[in-house]
Design an enzyme around this catalytic site. Structure first.
Site, PDB file in Angstrom:
ATOM      1  N   ASP A 149       0.079  -4.408   6.143  1.00  0.00           N
ATOM      2  CA  ASP A 149      -0.881  -3.935   7.147  1.00  0.00           C
ATOM      3  C   ASP A 149      -2.269  -4.368   6.699  1.00  0.00           C
ATOM      4  O   ASP A 149      -2.668  -4.111   5.553  1.00  0.00           O
ATOM      5  CB  ASP A 149      -0.827  -2.410   7.259  1.00  0.00           C
ATOM      6  CG  ASP A 149       0.516  -1.918   7.779  1.00  0.00           C
ATOM      7  OD1 ASP A 149       1.319  -2.761   8.239  1.00  0.00           O
ATOM      8  OD2 ASP A 149       0.772  -0.707   7.707  1.00  0.00           O
ATOM      9  N   HIS A 153      -5.206  -1.651  11.796  1.00  0.00           N
ATOM     10  CA  HIS A 153      -4.262  -2.762  11.891  1.00  0.00           C
ATOM     11  C   HIS A 153      -4.949  -3.929  12.589  1.00  0.00           C
ATOM     12  O   HIS A 153      -5.826  -3.737  13.443  1.00  0.00           O
ATOM     13  CB  HIS A 153      -3.020  -2.365  12.698  1.00  0.00           C
ATOM     14  CG  HIS A 153      -2.090  -1.448  11.972  1.00  0.00           C
ATOM     15  ND1 HIS A 153      -1.151  -1.889  11.081  1.00  0.00           N
ATOM     16  CD2 HIS A 153      -1.964  -0.095  12.024  1.00  0.00           C
ATOM     17  CE1 HIS A 153      -0.469  -0.854  10.607  1.00  0.00           C
ATOM     18  NE2 HIS A 153      -0.948   0.247  11.160  1.00  0.00           N
ATOM     19  N   HIS A 186       0.832  -1.204   0.000  1.00  0.00           N
ATOM     20  CA  HIS A 186       0.000   0.000   0.000  1.00  0.00           C
ATOM     21  C   HIS A 186       0.868   1.256   0.000  1.00  0.00           C
ATOM     22  O   HIS A 186       2.099   1.167  -0.017  1.00  0.00           O
ATOM     23  CB  HIS A 186      -0.973   0.002   1.180  1.00  0.00           C
ATOM     24  CG  HIS A 186      -0.319   0.027   2.535  1.00  0.00           C
ATOM     25  ND1 HIS A 186       0.281  -1.070   3.096  1.00  0.00           N
ATOM     26  CD2 HIS A 186      -0.191   1.026   3.452  1.00  0.00           C
ATOM     27  CE1 HIS A 186       0.751  -0.753   4.290  1.00  0.00           C
ATOM     28  NE2 HIS A 186       0.483   0.509   4.521  1.00  0.00           N
ATOM     29  N   HIS A 217       1.411   3.848   2.140  1.00  0.00           N
ATOM     30  CA  HIS A 217       2.024   4.515   3.287  1.00  0.00           C
ATOM     31  C   HIS A 217       3.547   4.510   3.146  1.00  0.00           C
ATOM     32  O   HIS A 217       4.141   3.533   2.666  1.00  0.00           O
ATOM     33  CB  HIS A 217       1.613   3.843   4.589  1.00  0.00           C
ATOM     34  CG  HIS A 217       0.230   4.225   5.039  1.00  0.00           C
ATOM     35  ND1 HIS A 217      -0.519   3.454   5.899  1.00  0.00           N
ATOM     36  CD2 HIS A 217      -0.550   5.301   4.721  1.00  0.00           C
ATOM     37  CE1 HIS A 217      -1.701   4.043   6.110  1.00  0.00           C
ATOM     38  NE2 HIS A 217      -1.731   5.159   5.411  1.00  0.00           N
ATOM     39  N   HIS A 245       6.664  -6.272  11.608  1.00  0.00           N
ATOM     40  CA  HIS A 245       5.927  -5.014  11.817  1.00  0.00           C
ATOM     41  C   HIS A 245       5.351  -4.935  13.240  1.00  0.00           C
ATOM     42  O   HIS A 245       4.158  -4.737  13.451  1.00  0.00           O
ATOM     43  CB  HIS A 245       4.798  -4.887  10.787  1.00  0.00           C
ATOM     44  CG  HIS A 245       4.300  -3.466  10.603  1.00  0.00           C
ATOM     45  ND1 HIS A 245       3.407  -2.885  11.464  1.00  0.00           N
ATOM     46  CD2 HIS A 245       4.563  -2.545   9.653  1.00  0.00           C
ATOM     47  CE1 HIS A 245       3.135  -1.658  11.050  1.00  0.00           C
ATOM     48  NE2 HIS A 245       3.839  -1.429   9.945  1.00  0.00           N
ATOM     49  N   HIS A 285      -6.825  -2.314   4.870  1.00  0.00           N
ATOM     50  CA  HIS A 285      -6.116  -1.301   5.661  1.00  0.00           C
ATOM     51  C   HIS A 285      -6.385   0.117   5.163  1.00  0.00           C
ATOM     52  O   HIS A 285      -6.800   0.991   5.927  1.00  0.00           O
ATOM     53  CB  HIS A 285      -4.630  -1.619   5.623  1.00  0.00           C
ATOM     54  CG  HIS A 285      -3.752  -0.644   6.342  1.00  0.00           C
ATOM     55  ND1 HIS A 285      -3.813  -0.446   7.703  1.00  0.00           N
ATOM     56  CD2 HIS A 285      -2.784   0.192   5.878  1.00  0.00           C
ATOM     57  CE1 HIS A 285      -2.916   0.466   8.050  1.00  0.00           C
ATOM     58  NE2 HIS A 285      -2.282   0.871   6.959  1.00  0.00           N
ATOM     59  N   ASP A 302       6.009   4.116   5.121  1.00  0.00           N
ATOM     60  CA  ASP A 302       6.803   3.068   5.752  1.00  0.00           C
ATOM     61  C   ASP A 302       6.713   1.744   4.991  1.00  0.00           C
ATOM     62  O   ASP A 302       7.353   0.761   5.368  1.00  0.00           O
ATOM     63  CB  ASP A 302       6.401   2.878   7.217  1.00  0.00           C
ATOM     64  CG  ASP A 302       4.946   2.491   7.396  1.00  0.00           C
ATOM     65  OD1 ASP A 302       4.109   2.969   6.621  1.00  0.00           O
ATOM     66  OD2 ASP A 302       4.640   1.717   8.325  1.00  0.00           O
ATOM     67  N   HIS A 303       5.949   1.742   3.889  1.00  0.00           N
ATOM     68  CA  HIS A 303       5.853   0.541   3.054  1.00  0.00           C
ATOM     69  C   HIS A 303       6.281   0.790   1.606  1.00  0.00           C
ATOM     70  O   HIS A 303       6.553  -0.169   0.887  1.00  0.00           O
ATOM     71  CB  HIS A 303       4.424  -0.007   3.072  1.00  0.00           C
ATOM     72  CG  HIS A 303       4.025  -0.571   4.398  1.00  0.00           C
ATOM     73  ND1 HIS A 303       4.040  -1.916   4.675  1.00  0.00           N
ATOM     74  CD2 HIS A 303       3.623   0.042   5.544  1.00  0.00           C
ATOM     75  CE1 HIS A 303       3.649  -2.121   5.921  1.00  0.00           C
ATOM     76  NE2 HIS A 303       3.401  -0.944   6.477  1.00  0.00           N
TER      77      HIS A 303
END
Length: 717
Positions: A178, A399, A72, A74, A421, A157, A76-77
């Site tokens: 997530d 989450h 996805h 975000h 994670h 998510h 951090d991904h």
């Protein structure tokens, strides 16, 4: 015919977190199996800056990574995707869903704009170049690349989030990223795959915590917002620009519609992406839940639920009139920098104001620190501020909690689980809880760069086709070439059948050796000499050929053929007044033909070597060979007796009677002894008797007469 072969050694799936191993942030997990390498997610750490925020890319050879699957949008991904594509040796494929790619571009552009010093890990040029290399896939759509098969499921998510299922040589790996199995106001819950994966890589963000019911969380959230503005305070809601922000906007817009006394108090959505964000959400209504789809019915002229009545979009703070109570949703969600950080530092000293943390906060970020109610906080410029505003926390982060994760694993029935994670404590607690309640489960909690090796011994299926599959007997050994396709399908096929049953290009090499002999040798003399070495030598007439095609109008010349494989040409001539004979040896290269050709060359050279005695040429040759065979057997075994009348040999080996019927048949009751004697006989046979066409004398185990017949038939046709 299909056959099953069980491997003697175990194959191992290797799972290596380059990020998100016993931490939350910079998600990036490497999976290796059967020479293939897949990277799941490629994010940055929100609590770190510059190169320190990247996954540990130096622990993997980027050139070996075949496929990158992004779950996805975000940061951090996905935040490290441009860097990985442009600044490493990666040459593979990157795949994400359509909404993810659409929003990925906007999020990275905002990341570059907001974050100071980001240019060492991303810039506009890298982003634009990366977009050209990213492919998209719909939910459930099958994709394949270099033998890897993959598809994704709705993860629930955020819009477009996907859980990736990858099939590598029959072993299935599911990476959730997530995910949330609980539907919310605009998204469906995560799907449960019908097929159970062999390995499940799943998030452990909340450890053993369980979320309150959604209705209870919404009640708390709206009450806190109402209380803050009722006391003339400013309410700050730090959020990601996309994802949870839309969920909170839907809640607030509905709550304001139900409370007229609040409708004079403005709600601002402060993001440079605000307008474009809502446009994207309007474009993908079909991926949202039934409630949203029913509200947005174009044919019935119903309004788009993302066209809010009580929300004002703010591109930046220049147009913000901060003169009274209000509600502001601002990014980033963890107060690292940007609008949310600026408003927080401005409002935190006033006790009338309040902040509500509505999502998960990574350790080390300001949003996580203020949840411990410190009296002071430090500004970005180093100055200290008093923290008097109220701080509330409620989870709308979408989450999976402990209950959801356990139900997901139980429904799948997966026995191998890798947790990522989550911080080390949450991961350890979740691992212990899962192993306690699901005893069949093996649960791993690796740290960054730690390799988890999961052994597998899959059943391999090999399809036997063509000549090899003709009339096989039970218990017989099949000989051929094992061909493995890109998708790890195995096929056993004879070498001559490769062009018919595979796409492999097949070439033949024709070799030739010319041996000058300083003497005249007629064809028949050469033939008689070669018959001492080879069982079959025939005389034929051959026309001249150019590029394997006969030349019309040219006279045929006599030639010799050894076993349909090696051709011998003989040319007579005179050099410096002396007669010479040039013997040409030509053959199509193969293991069998090469040995025959080498032997032929040695036999021709032997014409020049004077011998001490003449080998018998009459019927007594067999007796001569039997006597030689007797002497050679006596060098390997004791008590060997020759019976000339029956052409047999008898002796005992390890107290077991052995009978040899010359030249190659062994009769005994012990299989091991039979194999030992046959190995000796093989060498003796090749020494004393002319080389035959078949019987696998060259050691490859194949009957070469079949190969020769196929070639002869092909030449005739």
């Amino acid at each position: 015919m299909p056959i099953k072969v069980i491997g003697n050694t175990e194959d191992k799936v290797e799972v290596i977190p380059l990020g998100s191993g016993s931490e939350v942030g910079r998600s990036s997990v490497i999976v290796k199996f059967k020479g293939k390498t897949v990277m799941f997610d490629c994010g940055v750490h929100p609590a770190m800056n510059g190169l320190d925020s990247l996954p540990f890319f130096d622990h993997v050879n980027a050139a070996d990574v075949d496929l990158v699957l992004v779950t996805h949008f975000h940061l951090d991904h996905c935040g490290a995707v441009p860097y990985f594509l442009q600044e490493t040796t990666f040459k593979g494929k990157v795949v994400m869903t359509h909404p993810t790619k659409k929003i990925f571009r906007m999020v990275i552009q905002d990341f570059i704009r907001v974050t100071q010093g980001v240019h060492d890990i991303c810039n506009e040029q890298w982003l634009e170049a990366s977009l050209d290399k990213i492919d998209t896939l719909d939910y459930h759509q099958e994709g394949s690349y270099k033998g890897l098969k993959y598809h994704c499921y709705n993860a629930g998510h955020v819009l477009g989030a996907g859980m990736w299922m990858v099939d590598i040589s029959g072993v299935k790996i599911l990476y959730t990223g997530d995910f949330s199995r609980e539907p919310d106001r605009h998204l469906m819950g995560a799907e449960t795959p019908v097929t159970a994966p062999d390995v499940l890589i799943v998030e452990a963000t909340y450890g053993i915590q369980e979320h309150d019911p959604r209705e209870e969380r919404e009640r708390k959230f709206t009450k806190w917002v109402h209380d803050i503005v009722a006391r003339d305070g400013r309410c700050l809601l730090p959020v990601f620009a996309l994802g949870r922000a839309q969920e909170l906007l839907l809640i607030l817009d509905e709550y304001w519609s139900q409370h007229k006394e609040l409708q004079q108090i403005p709600i601002y959505y402060a993001s440079s992406l605000a307008k474009r964000c809502n446009t994207v959400f309007e474009s993908y209504i079909s991926l949202m839940n039934d409630t949203v789809q029913k509200q947005y019915d174009v044919l019935k002229h119903k309004r788009n639920p993302f066209q809010f009545k009580h929300i004002t979009l703010l591109k930046d703070l220049k147009s913000f009139d901060d003169n009274g109570p209000c509600v502001v949703l601002a990014s980033p969600g963890m107060l690292q920098s940007g609008v949310s950080r600026e408003l927080f530092e401005k409002w935190c000293p006033d006790e009338r104001n309040g902040i509500i943390i509505a999502g998960y906060c990574v350790a080390g970020t300001l949003a996580q620190q203020i949840q411990n109610s410190p009296r002071e906080i430090q500004r970005e410029d180093g100055k200290v501020l008093q923290l008097r505003m109220s701080v509330h926390t409620v989870s709308f982060s979408a989450h999976s909690d402990c209950k959801q994760t356990k139900e997901f694993i139980t429904t799948l029935g997966t026995k191998q689980v890798v947790l990522v994670h989550g911080d080390s404590k949450n991961m350890a607690r979740l691992r212990d809880r899962l192993c306690q309640e699901l005893p069949y489960l093996t649960c791993h909690t690796p740290t960054n760069t730690q390799c988890v090796s999961i052994p597998f011994q899959p059943t391999r299926t090999c399809k036997v086709i063509g000549t090899v599959a003709q009339n096989p007997s039970i218990g017989s050994h099949l000989k051929g070439i094992m061909v493995m396709s890109h998708d790890f399908q195995h096929t056993l096929v004879a070498a001559g059948d490769l062009p018919s049953y595979t796409a492999l290009p097949v070439s033949e090499i024709t070799q030739a050796v010319y041996l000058p002999l300083p003497k005249y040798y007629p064809y028949l003399d050469v033939k008689d000499h070669l018959l001492k070495y080879f069982e079959t030598v025939s005389l034929f007439e051959e026309k001249p050929r150019v590029e394997d095609m006969e030349v019309d109008g040219e006279e045929a010349t006599p030639a010799l053929l050894i076993g349909n494989t090696v051709k011998i040409s003989i040319e007579q001539g005179i050099v410096t007044g002396r007669e010479v004979t040039t013997v040409g040896v030509r053959w199509r290269s193969s293991r069998y033909n090469d040995i025959v050709a080498d032997s032929c060359c040695l036999a021709v050279i032997a014409l020049l070597t004077p011998v001490g005695h003449k080998m018998p040429q009459d019927a007594a040759d067999d007796i001569f060979r039997l006597r030689c065979m007797h002497k050679m057997l006596a060098q390997h075994f004791t008590g060997v007796t020759l019976h000339v009348d029956t052409k047999t040999f008898t002796f005992e080996l390890d107290n077991t009677p052995v009978t040899i019927v010359a030249p190659f048949t062994v009769e005994t009751t012990n299989d091991t002894i039979q194999q030992r004697v046959e190995q000796v006989l093989h060498l003796i046979f090749l020494t004393l008797w002319p080389i035959p066409e078949n019987f696998g004398w060259c050691g490859c185990g194949q009957d070469h007469s079949l190969e020769q017949k196929r070639r002869k038939t092909a030449q005739i046709s």
